[in-house]
Scaffold this active site. Structure first.
Site, PDB file in Angstrom:
ATOM      1  CG  ASP A  81       5.078  23.362-151.895  1.00 19.79           C
ATOM      2  OD1 ASP A  81       5.700  22.484-152.530  1.00 19.79           O
ATOM      3  OD2 ASP A  81       5.222  23.538-150.684  1.00 19.79           O
ATOM      4  CG  ASP A  87      -1.951  24.530-148.267  1.00 18.13           C
ATOM      5  OD1 ASP A  87      -1.989  25.649-148.817  1.00 18.13           O
ATOM      6  OD2 ASP A  87      -0.969  24.147-147.598  1.00 18.13           O
ATOM      7  CB  CYS A 134     -18.058  14.524-135.918  1.00 23.90           C
ATOM      8  SG  CYS A 134     -16.876  13.930-137.144  1.00 23.90           S
ATOM      9  CB  CYS A 165     -15.550  11.098-138.897  1.00 19.94           C
ATOM     10  SG  CYS A 165     -14.771  10.910-137.293  1.00 19.94           S
ATOM     11  CB  CYS A 214     -17.334  10.841-134.126  1.00 19.11           C
ATOM     12  SG  CYS A 214     -16.090  12.124-133.884  1.00 19.11           S
ATOM     13  CG  HIS A 224     -12.350  13.979-135.246  1.00 16.36           C
ATOM     14  ND1 HIS A 224     -13.728  14.020-135.373  1.00 16.36           N
ATOM     15  CD2 HIS A 224     -11.989  15.192-134.777  1.00 16.36           C
ATOM     16  CE1 HIS A 224     -14.166  15.199-134.971  1.00 16.36           C
ATOM     17  NE2 HIS A 224     -13.132  15.936-134.608  1.00 16.36           N
TER      18      HIS A 224
HETATM   19 ZN   LIG Z   1     -15.324  12.692-135.987  1.00 18.23          ZN
END
Ligand SMILES: [Zn+2]
Length: 414
Positions: free
Chosen positions: A107, A311, A349, A351, A354, A380
């Site tokens: 920015d 963002d 999820c 990820c 998880c 996460h």
């Molecule tokens: Zn997750």
């Protein structure tokens, strides 16, 4: 495909490219695109994690890569104050300094000056402000904010603007918008005169253009690869001023266009209304960047309106406070109800957090103030945001017109 920023030299080779933006699918107002930058491709609509101090807080770069982050954001204001632009430049620009080979956007510093400095003084020339670190006095102008961004070396940099506060009197909003337009023209002029000074110009341009040449036949690559400069549309919450700001910013001419000055305290219904009305006046073939949004629900909504880039500090900041986003809503992991919960944070999820850890363990880490709590929670939340955007793109490709977060998460995996 649109090639932006043609070579001024007129060589009989491929044009000097800073970025290319290709739209690959549409679904109503929403679109899926591919943004090619000197440091890799970015699939849009994209959520860009915020790496304020050349670091996405609590997450190392190799994990960002595993999460599939293609572009992240750095804050010029913070990096200018610490460690300083020249130091980052000497160490190879942001890419070399933080060892990140993907795309980066910085920015202009205008928003931080606005949000962190109550004592700032705005003049035609620029803004005088005090460092929030040590109280020292500094000055940002369109010229030196652009110079700082060239030194930091992000792939995409932003014109210096004034973010108008909310609420503001109509006359104040107009004057601020006019100032931003004059600053936009000065930012562009400085950029055009100094863009060759980017720290990675030669090396990366060679690699990038060789790969471009391989894709486009036998034309010879040329050196001289630059950053892309985006303009910022202001105009407060007045749709007429937003339109005027958009039209006059487009007249100056930028590689992409951002919608700034929103999410500064106005009601969210008004944010949406202004985003929708502003997008109508932006070119369809350039990337559109909505700055500083939002919740998982909102990023789905804005992508559906035709926003390509977003963002926000929300997923990372909320994670550090134990607030986790899941496909079934928000979870405050600090609550005692999770103390014996052996299940994963979000069964939908995929990820690494998880797949491995229980809610009970995450709750314990948070309660014990362990550093790992911040790391896992942030991984996460970022994964959830990035996966949400992947699903939005998939939905657009399928033409499903999914309009909400829950609809996006109920789509079957590809
Ligand atoms: Zn997750």
């Amino acid at each position: 495909m649109l090639r932006l920023q043609l070579s001024p030299c007129g060589f009989d080779t491929i044009p000097t490219v800073s970025i290319e933006f290709k739209i690959e699918a549409r679904d109503g107002s929403a679109r899926c695109g591919r943004l090619s930058t000197p440091h890799g491709e970015v699939e849009t609509p994209v959520f860009m994690p915020v790496g304020t101090q050349a670091s996405v807080k609590a997450v190392p770069q190799d994990i960002l890569e595993e999460l599939g982050v293609q572009i992240l954001l750095g804050n010029t204001y913070h990096l200018y104050l610490r460690p300083g632009v020249q130091q980052v430049r000497r160490l190879g620009g942001l890419h070399g300094f933080m060892s990140w080979n993907g795309a980066i956007l910085t920015d202009s510093g205008g928003f931080q000056v606005f949000s962190l400095n109550e004592l700032r003084k705005v003049s035609e020339e620029g803004v005088t402000f005090r460092s929030h670190l040590d109280g020292s006095s500094h000055f940002f102008s369109p010229e030196n904010a652009t110079e700082a961004q060239i030194g930091l070396g992000a792939d995409i940099i932003m014109a210096f603007d004034e973010c108008t506060e909310y609420p503001a009197e109509p006359q104040r909003v107009r004057e601020s918008m006019e100032l931003t337009l004059r600053w936009a023209a000065r930012s562009k002029k400085y950029f055009e005169e100094h863009k060759h000074a980017v720290p990675w110009g030669k090396v990366s341009s060679f690699q990038f253009l060789v790969s471009s040449a391989q894709n486009t036949g036998n034309r010879k690559p040329e050196t001289g690869n630059y950053q892309a400069l985006f303009g910022i549309v202001q105009g407060g919450t007045d749709p007429r001023l937003r339109r005027e700001s958009a039209e006059r910013t487009i007249e100056i001419g930028f590689s992409g266009y951002a919608i700034g000055g929103l999410s500064v305290g106005e009601p969210r219904s008004l944010t949406r209304e202004i985003v929708e009305s502003t997008i109508e006046h932006l070119p369809t073939d350039r990337p559109r960047y909505l700055m500083g949004v939002g919740t998982p629900e909102e990023i789905v909504e804005y992508a559906n309106l035709g926003v390509d880039m977003m963002d926000c500090v929300l997923p990372t900041r909320a994670a550090r406070h134990g607030l986790l986003f899941t496909s079934e809503g928000k979870i405050s992991i600090k609550q005692a109800r999770y103390a014996d919960d052996a299940g994963p944070l979000d069964t939908n999820c995929a990820c690494s957090v998880c797949s491995r850890y229980s809610r009970a363990y995450l709750r314990h880490l948070y309660a014990a103030n362990e550093v790992l709590a911040q790391v896992l929670n942030t991984i996460h939340n970022l994964s959830f945001y990035l996966d949400t955007m992947r699903r939005v793109r998939h939905s657009i490709e399928l033409g499903r017109k999914t309009r909400s977060l829950s609809e996006v998460w109920s789509l079957r995996e590809r």
